[in-house]
Design a protein around this motif. Structure first.
Motif, PDB file in Angstrom:
ATOM      1  N   LYS A  96      97.651 -19.345   1.251  1.00 54.49           N
ATOM      2  CA  LYS A  96      97.452 -20.352   2.304  1.00 54.49           C
ATOM      3  C   LYS A  96      96.283 -21.439   2.388  1.00 54.49           C
ATOM      4  CE  LYS A  96      98.566 -16.001   5.328  1.00 54.49           C
ATOM      5  NZ  LYS A  96      98.684 -15.306   4.193  1.00 54.49           N
ATOM      6  N   THR A  97      96.488 -22.161   3.421  1.00 54.50           N
ATOM      7  CA  THR A  97      95.446 -23.150   3.490  1.00 54.50           C
ATOM      8  C   THR A  97      94.066 -22.675   3.947  1.00 54.50           C
ATOM      9  OG1 THR A  97      95.976 -23.723   5.767  1.00 54.50           O
ATOM     10  CG2 THR A  97      96.948 -24.945   3.788  1.00 54.50           C
ATOM     11  N   ALA A  98      93.264 -23.451   3.385  1.00 51.91           N
ATOM     12  CA  ALA A  98      91.724 -22.801   4.015  1.00 51.91           C
ATOM     13  C   ALA A  98      91.366 -22.949   5.419  1.00 51.91           C
ATOM     14  CB  ALA A  98      90.636 -23.661   2.947  1.00 51.91           C
ATOM     15  N   PRO A  99      90.851 -22.011   5.965  1.00 53.94           N
ATOM     16  CA  PRO A  99      90.298 -22.029   7.507  1.00 53.94           C
ATOM     17  C   PRO A  99      89.542 -23.318   7.717  1.00 53.94           C
ATOM     18  CG  PRO A  99      89.126 -20.239   6.189  1.00 53.94           C
ATOM     19  CD  PRO A  99      90.023 -20.559   5.054  1.00 53.94           C
ATOM     20  N   ALA A 100      89.571 -23.564   8.837  1.00 56.02           N
ATOM     21  CA  ALA A 100      88.855 -25.073   9.233  1.00 56.02           C
ATOM     22  C   ALA A 100      87.379 -24.849   8.879  1.00 56.02           C
ATOM     23  CB  ALA A 100      89.051 -25.225  10.597  1.00 56.02           C
ATOM     24  N   LYS A 101      86.879 -23.600   9.228  1.00 50.95           N
ATOM     25  CA  LYS A 101      85.572 -23.358   8.918  1.00 50.95           C
ATOM     26  C   LYS A 101      85.402 -22.004   8.305  1.00 50.95           C
ATOM     27  CE  LYS A 101      81.123 -22.705  11.095  1.00 50.95           C
ATOM     28  NZ  LYS A 101      80.384 -22.645  12.512  1.00 50.95           N
TER      29      LYS A 101
ATOM     30  N   GLY B 204      71.077 -10.394   0.454  1.00 51.31           N
ATOM     31  CA  GLY B 204      70.626 -11.598   0.964  1.00 51.31           C
ATOM     32  C   GLY B 204      71.574 -12.737   0.382  1.00 51.31           C
ATOM     33  N   VAL B 205      72.019 -13.669   1.374  1.00 50.91           N
ATOM     34  CA  VAL B 205      73.005 -14.743   0.931  1.00 50.91           C
ATOM     35  C   VAL B 205      72.493 -16.277   1.290  1.00 50.91           C
ATOM     36  CG1 VAL B 205      74.966 -13.383   0.809  1.00 50.91           C
ATOM     37  CG2 VAL B 205      74.299 -14.472   3.019  1.00 50.91           C
ATOM     38  N   LYS B 206      72.817 -16.979   0.501  1.00 51.04           N
ATOM     39  CA  LYS B 206      72.789 -18.618   0.545  1.00 51.04           C
ATOM     40  C   LYS B 206      73.917 -19.483   0.297  1.00 51.04           C
ATOM     41  CE  LYS B 206      67.979 -18.149  -0.853  1.00 51.04           C
ATOM     42  NZ  LYS B 206      66.509 -19.004  -0.593  1.00 51.04           N
ATOM     43  N   GLY B 207      74.080 -20.575   0.907  1.00 50.97           N
ATOM     44  CA  GLY B 207      75.325 -21.158   0.506  1.00 50.97           C
ATOM     45  C   GLY B 207      75.557 -22.382   1.411  1.00 50.97           C
ATOM     46  N   TYR B 208      76.699 -22.667   1.544  1.00 54.15           N
ATOM     47  CA  TYR B 208      77.137 -23.885   2.260  1.00 54.15           C
ATOM     48  C   TYR B 208      78.024 -23.561   3.246  1.00 54.15           C
ATOM     49  CZ  TYR B 208      75.161 -26.176  -1.797  1.00 54.15           C
ATOM     50  OH  TYR B 208      74.545 -26.500  -2.958  1.00 54.15           O
ATOM     51  N   VAL B 209      77.911 -24.346   4.308  1.00 54.41           N
ATOM     52  CA  VAL B 209      79.010 -24.272   5.465  1.00 54.41           C
ATOM     53  C   VAL B 209      80.034 -25.409   5.383  1.00 54.41           C
ATOM     54  CG1 VAL B 209      79.536 -24.337   8.155  1.00 54.41           C
ATOM     55  CG2 VAL B 209      77.228 -23.302   7.074  1.00 54.41           C
ATOM     56  N   TRP B 210      81.372 -24.895   5.234  1.00 54.02           N
ATOM     57  CA  TRP B 210      82.548 -25.874   5.057  1.00 54.02           C
ATOM     58  C   TRP B 210      83.212 -26.136   6.189  1.00 54.02           C
ATOM     59  CZ3 TRP B 210      83.824 -28.683   0.663  1.00 54.02           C
ATOM     60  CH2 TRP B 210      83.141 -28.434  -0.430  1.00 54.02           C
ATOM     61  N   GLU B 211      83.463 -27.185   6.884  1.00 56.39           N
ATOM     62  CA  GLU B 211      84.139 -27.342   8.019  1.00 56.39           C
ATOM     63  C   GLU B 211      85.166 -28.642   7.609  1.00 56.39           C
ATOM     64  OE1 GLU B 211      81.757 -26.755  12.057  1.00 56.39           O
ATOM     65  OE2 GLU B 211      80.397 -27.592  10.428  1.00 56.39           O
ATOM     66  N   ASN B 212      86.741 -28.386   7.945  1.00 51.42           N
ATOM     67  CA  ASN B 212      87.441 -29.335   7.768  1.00 51.42           C
ATOM     68  C   ASN B 212      87.436 -29.970   6.387  1.00 51.42           C
ATOM     69  OD1 ASN B 212      88.458 -28.664  10.450  1.00 51.42           O
ATOM     70  ND2 ASN B 212      86.855 -30.000  11.245  1.00 51.42           N
ATOM     71  N   GLY B 213      87.270 -29.273   5.431  1.00 49.82           N
ATOM     72  CA  GLY B 213      87.167 -29.659   3.813  1.00 49.82           C
ATOM     73  C   GLY B 213      85.913 -30.408   3.746  1.00 49.82           C
ATOM     74  N   GLU B 214      84.927 -30.441   4.387  1.00 49.22           N
ATOM     75  CA  GLU B 214      83.551 -30.922   4.013  1.00 49.22           C
ATOM     76  C   GLU B 214      82.235 -30.058   4.290  1.00 49.22           C
ATOM     77  OE1 GLU B 214      82.942 -34.671   6.056  1.00 49.22           O
ATOM     78  OE2 GLU B 214      84.571 -35.736   5.463  1.00 49.22           O
ATOM     79  N   LYS B 215      81.326 -30.161   3.432  1.00 53.47           N
ATOM     80  CA  LYS B 215      80.154 -29.381   3.559  1.00 53.47           C
ATOM     81  C   LYS B 215      79.241 -30.020   4.697  1.00 53.47           C
ATOM     82  CE  LYS B 215      79.505 -28.161  -1.241  1.00 53.47           C
ATOM     83  NZ  LYS B 215      78.615 -28.357  -2.540  1.00 53.47           N
TER      84      LYS B 215
END
Lengths: 460, 437
Positions: free
Chosen positions: B347-352, B376-387
């Protein structure tokens, strides 16, 4: 029995100095280990073995060159020394003879040994297994008994010749409980420097009861709520947070690289005034005790923090050279396969003035971490993450429902400033600490403490 | 060495015992630097001989790093004594197979001068500082090379040899920006010195450390989460007991009685692939000298197999799957090789969604019996294909079975872990619980 001929040691060290080293040391080790894994109510694995080898270190300026081998012949040791010395690129002082003098040092007493045969040990493990399995919900018991005798010899270019025999013993208990779809586990791993008398001295009934109670409590615990809250961390293994989130940051291994948030804080207030802490290698029979460290320096009790003020770092020879902080008899390593580094021994928060009840009563709404699990820390940022094996909510100053899946997250410096109450009842617990010079026996410990505000991870 | 191993087996047979032995040798070099100079130069050569003996259905294990006559005599004496003290185990036997197998990877001759290695190792510390003024230290940096050779021989004449050499490079970047600190570590493995990607580890360390300086916390809640390949590998491997017949015998495998049942989403299949050509190193045989083959663990969500050695296979009245694992000084166990997580119905990635790039405290916060973990976690938020943001100072709590049952496949191409031992289609897990301040 001497592990390496003095003449060979002299030749190798002289050769290292000829190659341009400022300092040379040899660490010779022979360790015999025995282990019994008692599982599924039987002795599943019984094993034993010998590790033997020699580590050669050349120091030139702040540069350390290290090599090791299992072979003791002079030619192999000279070959490795040549290989290491070739990297120095400086001319040495010519052929120097080293006159070794045996180091005299106070022996830190270990727990007296009692020779018992393997049959006796197995019958003892069987007794624990049967005791734990009296509870019908217990689905598995794993008892891991280990005993080893490490003999070390250390020679260096300053003429030091030192040796020590270090006996270790540990019995790790793990119980798994099942009730319908719910499962839980609890563990306990006492250890000491010494022999079988340590095991006989354990309170078997009490320890089994505690394990069963912990596993039973967590069997039907609800998920822990998440968020910032005050947390009371009980004694004993609770000290793992101080060990990980502060102790490692006080080792010159981190300080010398400025990879510790405390590297420039000597003499400054880094913790709440309620907190004092030490790293003590001299406790009789303790799991992390040594008479001499792996660089041949007699061990000591090192005051780390006094009423919140940073007093000392944990330092080894190279750490002293690089950071200027004096050696504390803390040069340690897992085996000859590792160069020594500044490492903790028995590290704990000193006792304070409160009873556990008083500390709990001071918290209107928070978490009581009765038994901590393991965790990790990044020394460069001080950020840590620890699991809690047995936890309860605190409601209106009283211990309330058990919760599972709790973790504590924060940074060492933040938490140190928020330890506002320290209890009376100090307890030490054995553990294994992994770091740059391998996995070594260390003790963690503390009395109960209250952290005013810490992030608790759990279910959203 | 084979002669010494045969001699030990002969001596076991005089005690009416059979056995198998591992003889392992290793050589290594490690270089690291601090303050612009070489701070560590470590060379090693080591050996170990380990024996497992079976006498009257009882197993003993012993090992030694010293190979003088006295030490080898002690080895034989102790392994027999250990066997005599052990409980009877009628499932574990020395496999009655013979013949020779070899698994020796070709690697190019190393003609690189040590001076060049030292020069490159010094760059690992110098470059991050040169490229970004916010870098205050490079606390971990190292060039390493390691060569291992293992020989196996059992009482029935099975003889295997394994040889491997690899090179690695690692760097980190500890950044400070107005008192806020962030650190990131990366590494790369290669078959030869010239294949090492030195720049990649430096660039990756800088890239992620600089973003982590900007980390913010998210509101506590449920999120869609994608783990990068290294993080997903760590989570799956942390619960290796789910696929282990040994853990099933020990009653710590929650999937022990679920073979043939749907255990994860129908959209995913999991394969153990010892011979996968894109892996860093194929693995031709296991620690009992059994030739390995590809094995489905989960097909379309249904658990098909778990890992067996000959002893667990005997216990469950089945065949070994070629997953025996044992070192010179350890008991017989099972372990997997390369894992491939394949997918369908992409499927396509969710918007966020959140991309997790770092896990802290996974092993200490995991309950292997239930599959629950808190980390414990760290990382990036992706929204509509962008970090759009970097997050950190959060805990993620979950359960392996729950995660794998609430998953969406985002594509069919496999992504590799850094060590090239784990490969997975991109996956997003739904409704994952994250908590912050």
């Amino acid at each position: 029995m001497q592990l390496l001929s003095t003449h060979v040691a002299q030749d190798v060290i002289s050769h290292g100095l000829e190659m341009g080293a400022d300092f040379v040391d040899l660490f010779i080790e022979r360790t015999h280990s025995e282990g019994i894994l008692y599982k599924n109510s039987k002795a599943e694995d019984i094993q034993s073995g010998t590790i033997f080898g020699i580590g050669i270190r050349l120091i030139h300026g702040e540069q350390a060159l290290y090599g090791y081998t299992n072979l003791t012949d002079r030619e192999e040791l000279l070959r490795i020394t040549t290989l290491l010395g070739a990297q120095i690129g400086a001319k040495g002082v010519g052929n120097r003879s080293i006159n070794f003098e045996a180091l005299k040092y106070p022996k830190i007493p270990t727990i007296t040994d009692q020779e018992v045969d393997a049959h006796y040990k197995l019958s003892y493990l069987k007794k624990i297994d049967e005791r734990l399995r009296k509870d019908q919900k217990v689905s598995q018991v794993m008892l891991n008994f280990s005993q080893k005798k490490q003999v070390v010899e250390i020679y260096n270019s300053e003429g030091l010749m030192a040796s020590e025999e270090r006996p270790y013993i540990r019995l790790f208990h793990q119980v798994v409980m099942k009730d319908g779809k719910n499962q839980s586990e609890a563990s306990f791993g006492p250890g000491a420097t010494g022999g079988w008398n340590f095991i006989e001295g354990l309170n078997l009934e009490h320890n089994c009861d505690t394990l069963i109670k912990q596993a039973t409590t967590m069997l039907h615990a609800s998920p822990c709520p998440a968020g910032k809250m005050p947390v009371v961390i009980d004694n004993g293994f609770g000290g793992v947070i101080f060990h990980e989130a502060c102790g490692h940051l006080l080792e010159t291994t981190s300080v010398e690289k400025k990879a510790s948030v405390f590297w420039d804080k000597m003499g400054e207030q880094i913790a709440h005034t309620a907190l004092s802490a030490v790293d003590d290698g001299t406790i009789h029979g303790a799991w992390g005790s040594l008479s001499i460290d792996d660089e041949g320096m007699p061990t000591q009790k090192t005051l780390l923090i006094e009423k919140g003020i940073l007093k000392n770092f944990i330092s080894d020879r190279l750490g002293e050279k690089k950071s200027g902080h004096k050696r504390t008899g803390s040069g340690r390593r897992q085996s000859y396969k590792f160069a020594p580094a500044s490492r903790m021994r028995n590290t704990y928060i000193e006792k304070g003035e409160y009873d556990l009840d008083q500390i709990i009563a001071s918290v209107p709404d928070g978490l009581y971490a009765k038994k901590m699990g393991g965790g990790s820390v990044d020394p460069s940022t001080g950020q840590f993450n620890f699991s809690v094996q047995e936890a309860y909510l605190i409601k209106n100053g009283k211990i309330s429902a058990p919760v599972k899946g709790a973790t504590l997250i924060g940074t060492g410096p933040e938490v140190l400033g928020r330890i506002s109450m320290v209890g009376k009842n100090l307890e030490l617990m054995a553990g294994m600490c992994g770091s740059v010079s391998g996995s070594i026996p260390t003790t963690v410990g503390q009395p109960p403490i209250k952290v005013d505000d810490i992030l608790v991870g759990g279910e959203a | 060495m084979k002669h010494l191993m045969e001699n030990v087996l002969d001596r076991l047979s005089k005690h009416n015992a059979e056995g198998d032995l591992f003889y392992t040798t290793s050589k290594s070099l490690k270089l690291s630097s601090q303050k612009g100079a070489l701070s560590e130069y470590k060379v090693s050569s080591a050996q170990i001989l380990g024996v497992r003996a079976i006498k009257d259905g009882r197993i003993g294990i012993s090992y030694t790093e010293a190979l003088d006559d006295e030490s080898v005599n002690l080895l034989v004496k102790e392994v027999i004594k250990n066997a005599e003290m052990s409980a009877e185990n009628h499932h574990e036997k020395i496999l009655n197979i013979s013949g020779s197998l070899s698994d020796e990877v070709y690697y190019p001759e190393d003609f690189v001068d040590i001076k060049e290695k030292i020069s490159k190792a010094l760059e690992l510390e110098a470059k991050p500082k040169m490229l970004d003024s916010r870098v205050v230290a490079v606390p971990y940096n190292a060039y390493s090379e390691s060569e291992n050779h293992q020989v196996y021989l059992n009482s029935y004449g099975r003889f295997t040899t394994y040889k491997d050499k690899h090179y690695s490079v690692a760097s980190s970047a500890l950044m400070d920006q107005l008192g806020k600190k962030a650190n990131f570590y990366d590494y790369h493995l290669a078959r030869s010195f010239h294949d090492l990607n030195w720049d990649k580890v430096v660039q990756n360390s800088l890239y992620h450390a600089s973003h982590l300086l900007e980390e913010k916390t998210l509101p506590t809640g449920k999120y869609s989460v994608k783990f990068n390949s290294d993080c997903l590998k760590n989570i799956i491997e942390c619960f290796g007991n789910f696929y282990s017949a040994k853990s099933a015998i020990d009653k710590v495998n929650p999937w022990a009685e679920k073979i043939g049942q749907e255990v994860v989403s129908k959209d995913i299949s999991i394969i153990d692939h010892p011979l996968y050509e894109k892996a860093f190193r194929i693995s031709k045989f296991d620690s009992e000298g059994v030739e390995r083959k590809v094995m489905p663990l989960v097909s379309d969500g249904v658990l098909k197999n778990i890992y067996h050695n000959s002893a667990t296979a005997q216990y469950f009245k089945t065949q070994t799957t070629g997953h025996a694992s044992r070192g010179a000084g350890s008991a017989l166990n099972v372990s997997g090789t390369h894992l491939l997580i394949q997918g369908q119905n992409a499927k396509t990635a969710p918007a966020k969604f959140l991309e997790v790039i770092q896990l802290d405290g996974l092993y200490s916060g995991a309950n292997r019996v239930t599959g629950s973990f808190s980390v414990g976690v760290k990382g990036y938020v992706w929204e509509n294909g962008e970090k759009t943001m970097t997050f950190g100072n959060m805990t993620l709590s979950g359960n392996l079975s729950d995660l794998l049952n609430h998953v969406e496949v985002l594509g069919l191409d496999l992504e590799s872990s850094t060590d090239e031992s784990f490969f997975s289609v991109p996956l997003v897990f739904d409704g994952v619980s994250l908590a912050g301040p």
